[in-house]
Motif scaffolding. Structure first.
Motif, PDB file in Angstrom:
ATOM      1  N   MET A  23       0.680  -1.142   0.020  1.00 19.95           N
ATOM      2  CA  MET A  23      -0.038  -0.074  -0.103  1.00 19.95           C
ATOM      3  C   MET A  23       0.908   1.254  -0.056  1.00 19.95           C
ATOM      4  O   MET A  23       1.816   1.330   0.838  1.00 19.95           O
ATOM      5  N   LYS A  24       0.527   1.841  -0.858  1.00 20.85           N
ATOM      6  CA  LYS A  24       1.389   3.415  -1.062  1.00 20.85           C
ATOM      7  C   LYS A  24       0.697   4.172  -0.027  1.00 20.85           C
ATOM      8  O   LYS A  24      -0.433   4.451  -0.165  1.00 20.85           O
ATOM      9  N   LEU A  25       1.587   4.984   0.753  1.00 16.63           N
ATOM     10  CA  LEU A  25       0.755   5.997   1.652  1.00 16.63           C
ATOM     11  C   LEU A  25       0.732   7.358   0.891  1.00 16.63           C
ATOM     12  O   LEU A  25       1.734   8.020   0.499  1.00 16.63           O
ATOM     13  N   LYS A  26      -0.575   7.877   1.037  1.00 15.75           N
ATOM     14  CA  LYS A  26      -0.745   9.279   0.579  1.00 15.75           C
ATOM     15  C   LYS A  26      -0.921  10.066   1.893  1.00 15.75           C
ATOM     16  O   LYS A  26      -1.554   9.807   2.786  1.00 15.75           O
ATOM     17  N   GLU A  43      -6.121   3.624  -4.358  1.00 13.78           N
ATOM     18  CA  GLU A  43      -5.567   2.658  -3.265  1.00 13.78           C
ATOM     19  C   GLU A  43      -5.926   3.184  -1.808  1.00 13.78           C
ATOM     20  O   GLU A  43      -6.607   4.378  -1.851  1.00 13.78           O
ATOM     21  N   GLU A  44      -5.890   2.404  -0.943  1.00 12.10           N
ATOM     22  CA  GLU A  44      -5.962   2.852   0.527  1.00 12.10           C
ATOM     23  C   GLU A  44      -5.116   3.960   0.812  1.00 12.10           C
ATOM     24  O   GLU A  44      -3.899   4.051   0.573  1.00 12.10           O
ATOM     25  N   PHE A  45      -5.506   5.139   1.832  1.00  7.05           N
ATOM     26  CA  PHE A  45      -4.484   5.954   2.115  1.00  7.05           C
ATOM     27  C   PHE A  45      -5.033   6.725   3.413  1.00  7.05           C
ATOM     28  O   PHE A  45      -5.886   6.238   3.987  1.00  7.05           O
ATOM     29  N   THR A  46      -3.831   7.342   3.875  1.00 11.93           N
ATOM     30  CA  THR A  46      -4.154   8.302   5.022  1.00 11.93           C
ATOM     31  C   THR A  46      -4.148   9.501   4.989  1.00 11.93           C
ATOM     32  O   THR A  46      -3.547  10.046   3.856  1.00 11.93           O
ATOM     33  N   VAL A  69     -12.578   2.048  -1.395  1.00  9.55           N
ATOM     34  CA  VAL A  69     -11.790   3.090  -1.636  1.00  9.55           C
ATOM     35  C   VAL A  69     -10.728   2.896  -2.658  1.00  9.55           C
ATOM     36  O   VAL A  69     -10.349   3.830  -3.407  1.00  9.55           O
ATOM     37  N   THR A  70     -10.144   1.578  -2.721  1.00  7.90           N
ATOM     38  CA  THR A  70      -9.217   1.229  -3.875  1.00  7.90           C
ATOM     39  C   THR A  70      -9.955   1.561  -5.366  1.00  7.90           C
ATOM     40  O   THR A  70      -9.265   2.146  -6.110  1.00  7.90           O
TER      41      THR A  70
END
Length: 192
Positions: free
Chosen positions: A1-4, A181-184, A175-176
């Motif tokens: 998962m890439k963090l945004k 992608e999932e993100f913060t 969300v994906t």
């Protein structure tokens, strides 16, 4: 998962109702940018309004509206319960998110599909800290699940000025599909 990560600093000017007590309450505000869970929604200044009814027993119901670029106007219809149990505040309820022109193509809705959806939520607070979980099985009309976990800390500067620091995590198949992608997300808000 890439963090945004998205940092948002907004100045909120609101005329708010008092704490939950029997009767109608409302608020009107202006923000430098409307963000929905870390995603820009207004492409600049946003105007928001809310009207709700709260009963003495902790139950409430209301509507909240803002201008949102991706889908014209966004309205949240909600109902829930909030109560104090010693120092702990617990609550929960449901919210239905409506987008007035959601079938138009835009940043949030490249396929022009209906975006309206319902969520259930549960919240717990202790002192200046609040934690909330939102769940849905139809995130932005995708027919897929979505979960949003968020926490915030409110630092009261004076009777009329507060600073709110918030962080959230967006997860699930819906969300994906919608965001890739999932993100913060996180934000800092000055509230008056």
């Amino acid at each position: 998962m890439k963090l945004k990560q998205m940092v948002a600093c907004s100045a909120l000017m609101a005329v708010s109702g008092a704490a939950l007590a029997d009767g109608f309450r409302g608020s009107v505000g202006a923000m430098s940018e409307y963000l929905f869970r870390g995603v820009e929604g207004s492409a600049g200044a946003a105007v928001q309004g809310e009207l709700y009814y709260a009963w003495d027993g902790g139950y409430y119901a209301g509507a909240w509206i803002t201008n949102a670029r991706a889908a014209s106007n966004k309205t949240d219809l909600y109902a829930g319960y909030e109560g104090k149990f010693g120092e702990l505040t617990l609550g929960g309820g449901a919210v239905y998110r409506l987008y007035s022109e959601d079938r138009e193509h835009g940043t949030l809705n490249p396929k022009g599909e209906e975006l309206d959806y319902a969520e259930l939520f549960a919240t717990a607070g202790l002192g200046p800290l609040t934690f909330t979980a939102y769940v849905t099985n139809d995130y932005f009309g995708t027919s897929e699940n979505g979960v949003y976990l968020t926490g915030d800390a409110t630092l009261v500067y004076s009777e009329t000025v507060s600073f709110i620091f918030q962080a959230g995590f967006n997860a699930g198949e819906g969300v994906t599909i919608m965001r890739g992608e999932e993100f913060t997300d996180y934000s800092a808000t000055l509230e008056k």
